[in-house]
Design a protein around this motif. Structure first.
Motif, mmCIF file in Angstrom:
data_model
loop_
_atom_site.group_PDB
_atom_site.id
_atom_site.type_symbol
_atom_site.label_atom_id
_atom_site.label_comp_id
_atom_site.label_asym_id
_atom_site.label_seq_id
_atom_site.Cartn_x
_atom_site.Cartn_y
_atom_site.Cartn_z
ATOM 1 N N GLY A 25 -40.732 -1.447 110.124
ATOM 2 C CA GLY A 25 -39.308 -0.918 110.262
ATOM 3 C C GLY A 25 -38.606 0.195 111.477
ATOM 4 N N SER A 26 -39.643 0.899 111.411
ATOM 5 C CA SER A 26 -40.579 1.569 112.291
ATOM 6 C C SER A 26 -41.167 2.224 112.741
ATOM 7 C CB SER A 26 -39.369 3.081 112.348
ATOM 8 O OG SER A 26 -40.408 3.744 111.083
ATOM 9 N N GLY A 27 -41.939 3.130 113.732
ATOM 10 C CA GLY A 27 -43.353 3.241 113.584
ATOM 11 C C GLY A 27 -43.833 4.533 112.917
ATOM 12 N N VAL A 28 -44.208 5.948 113.621
ATOM 13 C CA VAL A 28 -44.185 7.109 112.931
ATOM 14 C C VAL A 28 -43.431 7.811 112.485
ATOM 15 C CG1 VAL A 28 -46.434 7.127 114.506
ATOM 16 C CG2 VAL A 28 -44.255 8.323 114.980
ATOM 17 N N THR A 29 -41.699 7.167 112.530
ATOM 18 C CA THR A 29 -40.834 8.270 111.691
ATOM 19 C C THR A 29 -40.837 7.919 110.426
ATOM 20 O OG1 THR A 29 -39.499 7.628 113.380
ATOM 21 C CG2 THR A 29 -38.424 8.502 112.097
ATOM 22 N N GLY A 30 -41.229 6.423 110.266
ATOM 23 C CA GLY A 30 -40.670 5.899 108.581
ATOM 24 C C GLY A 30 -42.123 6.161 107.762
ATOM 25 N N ASP A 31 -43.302 6.010 108.576
ATOM 26 C CA ASP A 31 -44.785 6.319 108.306
ATOM 27 C C ASP A 31 -45.114 7.414 107.962
ATOM 28 O OD1 ASP A 31 -47.305 5.461 107.441
ATOM 29 O OD2 ASP A 31 -47.930 4.751 109.434
ATOM 30 N N LEU A 32 -44.811 8.727 108.794
ATOM 31 C CA LEU A 32 -45.860 8.989 108.823
ATOM 32 C C LEU A 32 -44.792 10.316 108.412
ATOM 33 C CD1 LEU A 32 -48.630 9.081 112.010
ATOM 34 C CD2 LEU A 32 -48.509 9.058 109.238
ATOM 35 N N LEU A 33 -43.210 10.723 109.471
ATOM 36 C CA LEU A 33 -42.309 11.792 109.098
ATOM 37 C C LEU A 33 -41.471 11.572 107.682
ATOM 38 C CD1 LEU A 33 -40.488 12.648 112.800
ATOM 39 C CD2 LEU A 33 -42.342 13.706 111.586
ATOM 40 N N ALA A 34 -41.810 10.735 106.949
ATOM 41 C CA ALA A 34 -41.221 10.308 106.070
ATOM 42 C C ALA A 34 -42.118 10.728 104.746
ATOM 43 C CB ALA A 34 -41.234 9.066 105.353
ATOM 44 N N HIS A 35 -43.482 11.246 104.762
ATOM 45 C CA HIS A 35 -44.360 12.187 104.075
ATOM 46 C C HIS A 35 -43.705 13.498 104.576
ATOM 47 C CE1 HIS A 35 -46.864 9.658 102.211
ATOM 48 N NE2 HIS A 35 -47.692 9.221 102.788
ATOM 49 N N CYS A 36 -43.569 13.940 105.296
ATOM 50 C CA CYS A 36 -43.077 15.516 106.020
ATOM 51 C C CYS A 36 -42.086 15.845 105.483
ATOM 52 C CB CYS A 36 -43.627 15.079 107.686
ATOM 53 S SG CYS A 36 -44.719 15.604 108.026
ATOM 54 N N ILE A 37 -41.084 14.493 105.814
ATOM 55 C CA ILE A 37 -39.855 15.141 105.190
ATOM 56 C C ILE A 37 -39.203 15.203 103.875
ATOM 57 C CG2 ILE A 37 -37.181 14.075 104.719
ATOM 58 C CD1 ILE A 37 -38.124 13.168 108.081
ATOM 59 N N ASP A 38 -40.238 14.281 103.017
ATOM 60 C CA ASP A 38 -40.239 14.114 101.459
ATOM 61 C C ASP A 38 -40.330 15.827 100.995
ATOM 62 O OD1 ASP A 38 -40.232 12.876 99.047
ATOM 63 O OD2 ASP A 38 -41.730 13.706 98.735
ATOM 64 N N THR A 39 -42.134 16.255 101.897
ATOM 65 C CA THR A 39 -42.637 17.105 101.062
ATOM 66 C C THR A 39 -41.439 18.347 101.524
ATOM 67 O OG1 THR A 39 -44.557 16.348 101.469
ATOM 68 C CG2 THR A 39 -44.385 19.020 100.890
ATOM 69 N N ALA A 40 -41.216 18.708 102.176
ATOM 70 C CA ALA A 40 -39.681 19.337 103.350
ATOM 71 C C ALA A 40 -38.318 19.760 101.712
ATOM 72 C CB ALA A 40 -39.623 19.105 104.366
ATOM 73 N N MET A 41 -37.858 18.797 101.897
ATOM 74 C CA MET A 41 -36.539 18.231 101.121
ATOM 75 C C MET A 41 -36.925 18.459 99.821
ATOM 76 S SD MET A 41 -34.226 15.312 102.605
ATOM 77 C CE MET A 41 -33.184 15.440 101.448
ATOM 78 N N TRP A 42 -38.455 18.363 99.121
ATOM 79 C CA TRP A 42 -39.067 19.165 97.617
ATOM 80 C C TRP A 42 -39.408 20.724 97.647
ATOM 81 C CZ3 TRP A 42 -43.886 19.622 95.086
ATOM 82 C CH2 TRP A 42 -44.539 19.736 94.353
ATOM 83 N N LEU A 43 -39.564 21.425 99.377
ATOM 84 C CA LEU A 43 -39.976 22.382 99.016
ATOM 85 C C LEU A 43 -38.726 23.688 99.612
ATOM 86 C CD1 LEU A 43 -43.370 22.994 100.782
ATOM 87 C CD2 LEU A 43 -42.722 23.240 98.655
ATOM 88 N N ASN A 44 -37.304 22.633 100.694
ATOM 89 C CA ASN A 44 -37.134 23.522 101.127
ATOM 90 C C ASN A 44 -35.314 22.918 101.020
ATOM 91 O OD1 ASN A 44 -36.393 25.898 102.659
ATOM 92 N ND2 ASN A 44 -35.505 25.108 104.718
ATOM 93 N N GLY A 45 -35.288 21.867 100.225
ATOM 94 C CA GLY A 45 -34.044 21.531 100.381
ATOM 95 C C GLY A 45 -33.271 20.608 101.096
ATOM 96 N N GLY A 46 -31.828 20.502 101.597
ATOM 97 C CA GLY A 46 -31.606 19.287 102.329
ATOM 98 C C GLY A 46 -31.905 19.598 103.742
ATOM 99 N N ILE A 47 -31.648 18.623 104.278
ATOM 100 C CA ILE A 47 -30.968 18.594 105.979
ATOM 101 C C ILE A 47 -30.207 18.150 106.556
ATOM 102 C CG2 ILE A 47 -32.118 17.890 108.258
ATOM 103 C CD1 ILE A 47 -34.969 16.785 106.408
ATOM 104 N N SER A 48 -29.653 19.849 107.256
ATOM 105 C CA SER A 48 -27.687 18.865 107.649
ATOM 106 C C SER A 48 -27.627 18.351 108.603
ATOM 107 C CB SER A 48 -27.368 19.952 107.537
ATOM 108 O OG SER A 48 -28.488 21.317 108.626
ATOM 109 N N GLU A 49 -28.680 18.216 109.372
ATOM 110 C CA GLU A 49 -28.540 18.267 110.693
ATOM 111 C C GLU A 49 -29.994 17.762 111.605
ATOM 112 O OE1 GLU A 49 -26.007 20.031 113.638
ATOM 113 O OE2 GLU A 49 -27.288 21.747 113.207
#
Lengths: 383, 383, 383, 383
Positions: B188-212
């Protein structure tokens, strides 16, 4: 060897006036140069301030108007250590008077100022430099050697941050002694010109030109008491600034600076990832360079923490013995020594006004990108 | 307490099949739960592969078509550990069959897939979770507690990176065993779905929604041999991906992932800077949390390196004694234990399909932003 | 391959009973061995305790008297995880019954005990090992490889410490559940047998025999409530123990262990300095090995922090992927895997009773040296 | 304030002559003192050497015989930076001439010498100090404050090492420029007087008197070419020295110094473990202090890495701004500033000759203990 006298006139008695003065005093004991540095004059707004500073550092005379200083026949080099918005006027006048000019970074408070400054020193043909001192931290200079030797191979990534936390209190005013960095009119910008400028200078020195940026900035505390006006006023400088970038060599970069990162006083970090290896450095432990060399045998590969204190590391044979670290101020001493070496015709490598203009073009693009919310290309325009 | 049996059917026998299986086997010895986990069936493409895996891990039966497995009446939970592009079909079918569904991250290979998956599990009313395991590293769970207690105060900055170097050789093909992550059609994608997805999941769990977000991506090696087609083909996945972001709470963020950072194998790092303190963590030393607390008395303030091995740290009283670290695989064990606790009605906190869809919306925005070279807002659209 | 069954009988249900049981359960999924491990029986003082433990870990049967267990015909290996003062009796009986014997360290509570144990297993010709598990931390095993390859050259220095802080409260009693280590009668000694024994085992494995020691010990809290007697009694174990040593190879060493080092939970550190390089390791970050190689080119020499998670590091190809760390418990799993490999005739390298007796001779010398305030030579006496 | 002139006469132009001279030059710009330091004269064996040194550092006059210098009426303070075996004669003569005396460490090359030196300065009533500069590293001075405030509570352990690797080549001769430290006749001892003396000075300052020691020493390379004799001769200095100790306060200690520890250039480390907390420091990152405070709440306890660069850290408000580190040489500057403050009657805290004699008593005991292979008590004998 008969040494030539080099008479220095310093404008500004703040923090940077001190670091420069210390460099002028320390160079001769540790470096062999063709010049005798003479602390001829210092200029401050008031006579008592100038005299106190002169007394402490050994300047022979004082001035209270820089215009008087830049035309003095007994001055060879004007060193500018004033707030950003006065750099251009002083530098241009000094150049016109035929003086060498050293200037605190950033070059000007605006791109127009910076361009005028480059034109002035180049038209006058005077030696010039900007105090982007971090190039002269031995670990950073050594990183430059490794990059230039091709040790890292093709570069894929560059990463730099400069994190501080000193302006997080809303009680802090704009302007006033030591706080002019919060006053947009004096500083030009916030962390972009103050901190990112350092990161960009080092980055372009190590990794070449930056072709485009996408940036965002933020002002977290939006109103502060202004010392000048006596009123609570909007804060116009950026408290935080971050950008994505592409270098001319195809590598990708992230840059970030802020004064809202609790726990970091002056954490300037950089990392470069290349085909064959990587390098990392941080200002909080400036005497170390971290190096990963992929050509080490697999099982024993690891990040090497190199204690940059050996005689075969840049500058270090001038100082003590292996294992004994130097500090922040030494970067200024090294830059001054290199500048003098450049005068002796051996090529200095110190940041020229023209190089510093290149940095200003990037910070200017960063601010425009943040404002316009779009990618901005860096014009390598003719001046 | 009489325990309920929970019969597990695993689809996929790769790396993630192993980590999940290990979690299923280890939970019972270390956590008190209301369920007996039964490794009922495993599905792989070929019978010998499935049988070898079943023999090693103790699965009672094997399947070679997941369609047969998801309808088996003796299976309660379908666990999906296949390449990304098959997640949606399996999950939807499993939900329709009334099974609980656990799915490797990212949720779907496309946003449309992910939305379909959420609809399916919510329509079926089945328990569901996505294996964003890093939330369950004790140091990260502890960071969540500190943030939720307000220890950091207002948040100014979030920073995350996931750096690897395993695909830097141009000899590496696309596709094939273990290399489907390089094959855009499968991944589907490269590091965006593989690695950044992890970073984003943790980030939204810890710090709430991302707007842009404003993003850039790069593919450094643009052609590789494709195992499927047998030809040299363009690489369509991203080797590197970085983005600027703003969170709903006003904080600024930088995110970056790459497989071209020499010297880093799986360096997932995160840092949060708040009004009262900061937190930093990295996966290479996952058992440590760095904490700076500005409310410590000035002269003795410093980053505390907390060795997360004490009984009062999350999960750690289940394991050994203070000072003795756990490893990567434990994050999966913890997540499974939490999932079971959720089934017992105590609220699990494990990442649901709906939460994972939120992450996919960010990665989708990142890819669009990089493609269109502009800021992209994250729609919190109704499903 | 048809696997042979290996029926295990465990004596003791405490902390070490858990680590051993986990190892028995985990070996088969991660290592190829010629044996099927069967958790046949566990013995504890009371039936409910034994049954709870058996239920949790999957032991088929329970015993409440180890004498009954060691003679059971359906048991192949007796694993001893009881307090020190019962090791000898159990081990000798097990050996006489023809069982393989695994024993928690230290071997015996006294040198006489240890000697009897060695005699017993050697007379019976049964496989035997002592759980000096730290040899099997991959970083330590890798250090052994580097030393054996001569990478460090002639060795000049060995340095080891084991620092804890868990007994610093005077409220802590002697004896009772989990606190038998404070009861001299049960433990034999304090940190000397508990912590220094680990340091010495690793040291002799890596660096050869120890020829002489000069030691000091201290008991900081000299009286504690005794759970057994119900009275406040003198503490007879050593809270801290340090010694100077010379190895047979001419290198010098310092060793220290204490339970009074605030801030350290289980900080077992070791460092070796040789002609060509040095190695350092610590248990708090057990997945890293620090290596300094003097043969690296001068300017880029530095301590390499090797993240021991690659496939070419000992044991690590059995686990996850590079960059993902393992924990404490894995050292036991590795030791059990090596023991089984030894049974298959490939040479195990696990610590035998005889090797552990060598360690006891050093701890015994340490205690005598501290008592007599003089250097003590280590007799490599015939048994 | 009218400042008094303080005329300095330096004996010795080696490495320590440089560090002292730099301190004399730098103090006035950074510290307010009641004295004007005047670099009046420097003495070296040959006139060209003395003149070159004077030219570089700004000494007004030169001498080639220290006897001529110590009686000059225009000298107030004699600073001794010569090899150890000349300290006593110069210091005694200077004291007799009524000069203040500063002396490089160790005090004398023998205990008898050191006692004579103390008698001389005390009989003459002249100000005196020994350059145990490491007390004046801000992190160490800050550690002293924390200990004195009782932050650590009752002390259980003290641990110090000084590790180098610069003499490991057998090609290195004894004696000659820069290598007098290998010549027993000149140096008095090897690492014991050179490196352990530093460790002991700091230890006694921080933790009080040492009551007894058990030591071992080693000379790894037993013969070297001697520059003086021109022959290969036995090496009589100790290459490595380690000892166990008890302090008067009941705490236990290990000390070690060596020049055979590959990878360490000047790794002076110390650690103190007390009831309430622990402190650790190392010279390779001298601007950091590690502090563990057990009174922090349990779950967030950790070793704090304190970056000793804030204005509320010792000496640091004299230098730059928070986050910017200083180096090795600053410890000498601080000591000189403190010495001058002491002259102004505010109590200096700098190491006096009498204190340095205390250190020599310990190093003397260490050498005797190593020689006699037994514990040696430290006599707090009347002089």
């Amino acid at each position: 060897m008969v040494k030539k006298k080099l008479n220095i006139g310093l404008v500004g008695c703040g923090f940077m006036g001190r670091t420069h003065s210390n460099a002028f005093r320390q160079v001769p004991q540790f470096f062999e140069t063709g010049h005798d540095l003479v602390l001829k004059a210092v200029c401050a707004r008031t006579r008592p301030l100038a005299e106190a500073f002169a007394g402490n550092w050994g300047y022979e005379t004082v001035e209270t108007d820089w215009r008087d200083m830049v035309t003095r026949p007994d001055i060879d080099l004007i060193d500018i250590a004033t707030p950003n918005n006065s750099h251009a006027e002083i530098a241009v006048a000094a150049a016109k008077a035929g003086k060498m000019v050293a200037c605190e970074k950033p070059l000007g408070a605006s791109l127009a100022d910076s361009e005028a400054m480059v034109r002035a020193v180049e038209a006058a043909g005077v030696a010039n430099m900007v105090w982007y001192n971090y190039r002269r931290v031995p670990a950073v200079t050594f990183a430059k050697q490794l990059v230039d030797e091709g040790r890292l191979g093709r570069i894929f990534h560059y990463r730099a941050k400069f994190l501080q936390d000193w302006t997080m209190s809303s009680d802090l005013p704009q302007g006033g002694a030591g706080l002019w960095r919060l006053d947009g009119e004096v500083a030009g910008s916030g962390v972009t010109g103050d901190l990112l400028a350092h990161c960009i200078d080092t980055a372009m020195w190590l990794n070449g030109g930056i072709s485009e940026v996408s940036a965002m900035t933020e002002t977290f505390i939006r109103e502060r008491h202004h010392v000048g006006s006596g009123k609570v006023q909007p804060v116009v400088i950026d408290d935080a600034s971050a950008f994505l970038a592409r270098f001319d060599n195809g590598s990708l970069a992230t840059f970030e600076a802020t004064r809202y990162a609790r726990g970091h006083k002056a954490l300037y970090t950089l990392e470069i990832n290349g085909e064959h290896g990587s390098i990392a450095w941080d200002l909080h432990d400036l005497h170390r360079l971290e190096l990963f060399d992929h050509r080490d045998p697999g099982a024993t590969r690891g990040w090497r923490s190199i204690h940059i204190t050996d005689g075969d590391h840049p500058y270090m044979k001038r100082w003590w013995v292996p294992g004994l670290q130097i500090g922040y101020e030494h970067s200024f001493i090294h830059q001054m020594a290199d500048f003098l070496e450049g005068l002796d015709g051996q090529g200095s490598g110190v940041p020229s006004f023209r190089e510093a203009l290149g940095t200003d073009r990037v910070t200017d693009a960063v601010l425009r990108s943040a404002h316009d919310r779009q990618w901005v290309s860096i014009a390598n325009a003719e001046l």
